[in-house]
Scaffold this active site. Structure first.
Site, PDB file in Angstrom:
ATOM      1  N   ASP A 160      62.518  23.968  -2.308  1.00  4.27           N
ATOM      2  CA  ASP A 160      63.269  24.079  -1.062  1.00  4.27           C
ATOM      3  C   ASP A 160      62.507  23.544   0.142  1.00  4.27           C
ATOM      4  O   ASP A 160      63.108  23.289   1.185  1.00  4.27           O
ATOM      5  CB  ASP A 160      63.668  25.541  -0.820  1.00  4.27           C
ATOM      6  CG  ASP A 160      64.746  25.998  -1.799  1.00  4.27           C
ATOM      7  OD1 ASP A 160      65.675  25.208  -2.046  1.00  4.27           O
ATOM      8  OD2 ASP A 160      64.661  27.115  -2.326  1.00  4.27           O
TER       9      ASP A 160
ATOM     10  N   ASP B 210      68.181  31.450  -4.839  1.00  2.50           N
ATOM     11  CA  ASP B 210      67.842  31.088  -6.217  1.00  2.50           C
ATOM     12  C   ASP B 210      67.405  32.301  -7.038  1.00  2.50           C
ATOM     13  O   ASP B 210      67.158  32.172  -8.239  1.00  2.50           O
ATOM     14  CB  ASP B 210      66.722  30.042  -6.233  1.00  2.50           C
ATOM     15  CG  ASP B 210      67.095  28.780  -5.468  1.00  2.50           C
ATOM     16  OD1 ASP B 210      68.297  28.499  -5.344  1.00  2.50           O
ATOM     17  OD2 ASP B 210      66.180  28.085  -4.986  1.00  2.50           O
TER      18      ASP B 210
ATOM     19  N   GLN C 126      66.676   6.227 -19.072  1.00  2.00           N
ATOM     20  CA  GLN C 126      67.271   7.176 -20.016  1.00  2.00           C
ATOM     21  C   GLN C 126      66.183   7.828 -20.863  1.00  2.00           C
ATOM     22  O   GLN C 126      66.269   9.011 -21.206  1.00  2.00           O
ATOM     23  CB  GLN C 126      68.273   6.472 -20.923  1.00  2.00           C
ATOM     24  CG  GLN C 126      68.961   7.363 -21.931  1.00  2.00           C
ATOM     25  CD  GLN C 126      69.852   8.399 -21.280  1.00  2.00           C
ATOM     26  OE1 GLN C 126      69.768   9.576 -21.601  1.00  2.00           O
ATOM     27  NE2 GLN C 126      70.715   7.955 -20.364  1.00  2.00           N
TER      28      GLN C 126
ATOM     29  N   LEU D 241      67.886  11.855 -27.419  1.00  2.00           N
ATOM     30  CA  LEU D 241      68.425  13.183 -27.113  1.00  2.00           C
ATOM     31  C   LEU D 241      69.826  13.025 -26.552  1.00  2.00           C
ATOM     32  O   LEU D 241      70.034  12.329 -25.562  1.00  2.00           O
ATOM     33  CB  LEU D 241      67.518  13.881 -26.090  1.00  2.00           C
ATOM     34  CG  LEU D 241      67.995  15.202 -25.496  1.00  2.00           C
ATOM     35  CD1 LEU D 241      68.139  16.265 -26.575  1.00  2.00           C
ATOM     36  CD2 LEU D 241      67.023  15.663 -24.408  1.00  2.00           C
TER      37      LEU D 241
ATOM     38  N   CYS E  93      70.124   2.791 -22.437  1.00  2.35           N
ATOM     39  CA  CYS E  93      68.674   2.981 -22.312  1.00  2.35           C
ATOM     40  C   CYS E  93      68.203   2.770 -20.877  1.00  2.35           C
ATOM     41  O   CYS E  93      67.243   3.409 -20.436  1.00  2.35           O
ATOM     42  CB  CYS E  93      67.928   2.007 -23.215  1.00  2.35           C
ATOM     43  SG  CYS E  93      68.426   2.045 -24.945  1.00  2.35           S
TER      44      CYS E  93
END
Length: 662
Positions: A157, A178, A350, A411, A644
């Site tokens: 923050d 948060d 990526q 992934l 990619c």
């Protein structure tokens, strides 16, 4: 359920005790009984409810003013329903009798001070703390579940610092948003707290994974003091005179992982400090679950498209950036260009990071997962993405460098699926590895453990070690559709490509050439490709590898053949590993209905690329728009494609992860 605290009575002098409002206290009427007594009766102040606990098969409830027998194991339980105004202002009297008609033989008197001690959190998952809301110690999954949720405070923050979780003091009032609120009720006579104290505690292991801040009102940062955390597992609460409730804020410091289930507990104890050895009068506990890091599939709407500006022997990739800008505009998506000064000429964004998010009833924000790849883009996520309401997490590989399979092109995550009777409302994570080979490259255990520990997107390991780069995005992608299924799985298919080329040959286009329009690549006719025994052999091998994954995906995602679209694509073997023969079309970027697909430079039939036309015929009837983009020099020749070289932050799921049942 814990047994109620027991209080021993005496005939010789009154007994004084402390009880907690709403909590049962067992009054032991058998601890000091006058000789000859056979029955007893109980009376008390109006603020105290008295309950008799007995076995109906052994004794019946007496009528009227009749007494209870002493030989029937009848228990007396009292509950105060309001807070005492003064010390020992509530009274319970037990009278003992020889018979129903006789006068009392003796009396025992109990004086009670009732206090309100309760530790409360948002167990109802509404975003608000509600006092005394059910079982606070047990965390339950599902739509009817309960239990508080804790966010890892992994955003920043205040500019120029690390993630907020590293600070030992509150750095901004915004940071409180948060954290999860927690309220300690502490009402009671001030005199009682001269001889009693409240102690807030966490286990040593839990204290390393959370911090607790005590709020004392006001808008100054100094009004918020860290009281629990890695250096402090207990805190003697500073209760002010007349104070009935104290506000706390709790933040998470660690995501679930192999050695951490995600559950964290806090307790508060009311401790009597008068004995030589302090005695706990009452303890209340709450349990949090740390919110998991959640990936978003291609079916979620895009918010931001990331791409790198780079320079190499072919010059600058300005044309590619321009094409990405046009695509982002079509999809109403913001374009974020990472300049060369920040990417060190590393274009594979990526592979460097994966966007996800964390969610709690009171707050949600995106979190970028920085891969252990650590090449030119290694500082980009930490220095440029981490910020207010944008978190950061990473996992490092100790004692060894990262392999190619640790990059996040390896992934992915499926859309929501149902497999048999099991729902995966947030989809399933997909990673590539070496199975079914007995050995080979795998994603690092530290990353796999992290993904598995999040629980809500149960990972599936596919076979990608047959590829030179070894990433799942080289042979699969998901696209959104407007029909009931909501998506299709795209798989690269050498068989589909060879079949298409055979059809074109039979139509008389055998001399049409692959790579037509490219200056830097030798052209090859359809006839030549079909006659290439080595390419056909390689294609058969690759098809077997993809088919193995096809069956795994069908089984683990509950898919049928109608849910899969075969995208024509050829590969060739370089040594033992495969590489794309022409730009790999499944390695696309998906922005809603707009697909940024690597331009394949296929044979031209009547002035049109037959590969592009085939892909359009497969995808555009599903409501998709195919945009073919030239990535040959800057990406394909370096063994990557559009997916990619781009990354997309997407809109989070509306489905709340805590309503799932892993």
């Amino acid at each position: 359920m814990a047994s109620p605290r027991a209080v021993q009575l005496s005939l010789r002098k009154p007994t004084h005790a402390v009880c907690v409002v709403g909590v049962e206290t067992l009054v032991n009427v058998y601890s000091d009984v006058p000789k000859g007594a056979k029955t007893f009766g109980v009376s008390g102040s109006s603020e105290v409810k008295i309950y008799m606990v007995y076995d109906p098969s052994r004794v019946a409830e007496p009528a009227g003013w009749a007494h209870w027998p002493l030989d029937a194991n009848v228990d007396v339980v009292v509950v105060a329903d309001t807070v005492s105004k003064d010390l020992y202002d509530f009274k319970v009297k037990v009278s003992y009798f020889e018979s129903q008609e006789a006068a009392a033989l003796a009396h025992s008197v109990l004086y009670l001070t009732a206090v309100d001690v309760s530790l409360d959190v948002d167990t109802g998952r509404t975003g608000k703390v509600k006092k005394g809301s059910g079982d606070k110690k047990t965390w339950r999954w599902g739509p009817g579940g309960s239990g508080a949720i804790l966010l890892v405070n992994c955003d920043r923050d205040i500019h120029g610092s690390r993630e907020d979780l590293h600070a030992n003091h509150l750095k901004s009032l915004e940071d409180l948003q948060d954290m999860s609120p927690m309220v300690l009720s502490c009402g009671g006579p001030d005199e009682l707290f001269e001889s009693h104290k409240l102690v807030l505690k966490a286990s040593l292991s839990d204290s390393r994974r959370l911090k607790v801040f005590c709020a004392r009102g006001g808008t100054s940062l100094s009004n918020y003091k860290q009281v629990l955390g890695p250096r402090h597992s207990s805190y003697e609460v500073e209760r002010h005179s007349g104070e009935r409730a104290i506000q706390f804020y709790v933040e998470g410091l660690a995501f679930p992982d192999a050695s951490f289930s995600g559950l964290l507990s806090l307790s508060v104890s009311l401790v009597d400090t008068r004995p030589l050895s302090e005695v706990s009068v009452f303890t209340d506990s709450v349990t949090f679950r740390v919110a998991p890091w959640i990936m978003t599939p291609n079916t979620q709407p895009p918010l931001e498209l990331y791409v790198c500006s780079v320079t190499d022997i072919h010059g600058r990739n300005d044309k590619f950036l321009e094409d990405m800008s046009h695509l982002a505009t079509k999809a109403n998506c913001k374009l974020v260009v990472c300049p060369r000064a920040e990417n060190r000429n590393d274009r594979w964004i990526q592979d460097e990071l994966e966007f996800g998010y964390i969610d709690a009833p009171h707050k949600s924000f995106p979190v970028v997962f920085d891969s252990p790849r650590n090449r030119g883009l290694r500082d980009f996520a930490l220095k440029r993405i981490l910020g207010p309401d944008f978190g950061y997490v990473t996992r490092e590989i100790e004692f060894a460098g990262a392999s190619g399979l640790d990059s996040f092109g390896n992934l992915d995550v499926s859309p929501p699926v149902r497999v048999g009777n099991t729902d995966y409302p947030l989809g399933r994570i997909l990673i590539g590895g070496s199975f079914p080979k007995p050995s080979g490259r795998r994603m690092a255990r530290v990353v796999r453990d992290f993904l598995q520990a999040q629980q809500v997107q149960s990972p599936v390991e596919l076979y990608s070690d047959w590829l030179s780069v070894g990433h799942v995005d080289e042979f699969l992608s998901f696209v959104p559709t407007s029909d009931q299924k909501g998506f299709r799985l795209l798989l690269a298919s050498p068989s589909a490509c060879l079949q298409l080329f055979q059809e074109k040959k039979e139509e008389g286009y055998g001399e049409a050439e692959q790579f037509d329009g490219l200056k830097h690549k030798a052209k090859r006719s359809i006839n030549d490709i079909l006659a290439d025994k080595h390419l056909r052999r390689d294609s058969a091998h690759v098809q077997k590898c993809i088919d193995w994954n096809r069956e795994v995906l069908k089984r683990e995602l509950g898919l049928s053949e109608s849910d899969i679209v075969d995208i024509p694509q050829l590969f060739f073997l370089k040594g033992a590993y495969a590489e794309a023969f022409f730009p790999d079309m499944v390695n696309m970027v998906v922005l809603g209905k707009y697909l940024g697909i690597p331009k394949p430079f296929g044979p031209l039939i009547n002035g049109r690329c037959c590969l592009e036309e085939k892909v359009r015929s497969l995808l555009e009837p599903l409501g998709l728009r195919c945009v073919f983009i030239d990535d040959f020099l800057f990406y394909h020749q370096l063994l990557g494609e559009i997916h990619c070289g781009t990354n997309v932050r997407r809109k989070p799921f509306t489905f709340k992860w805590w309503n799932s049942v892993p």
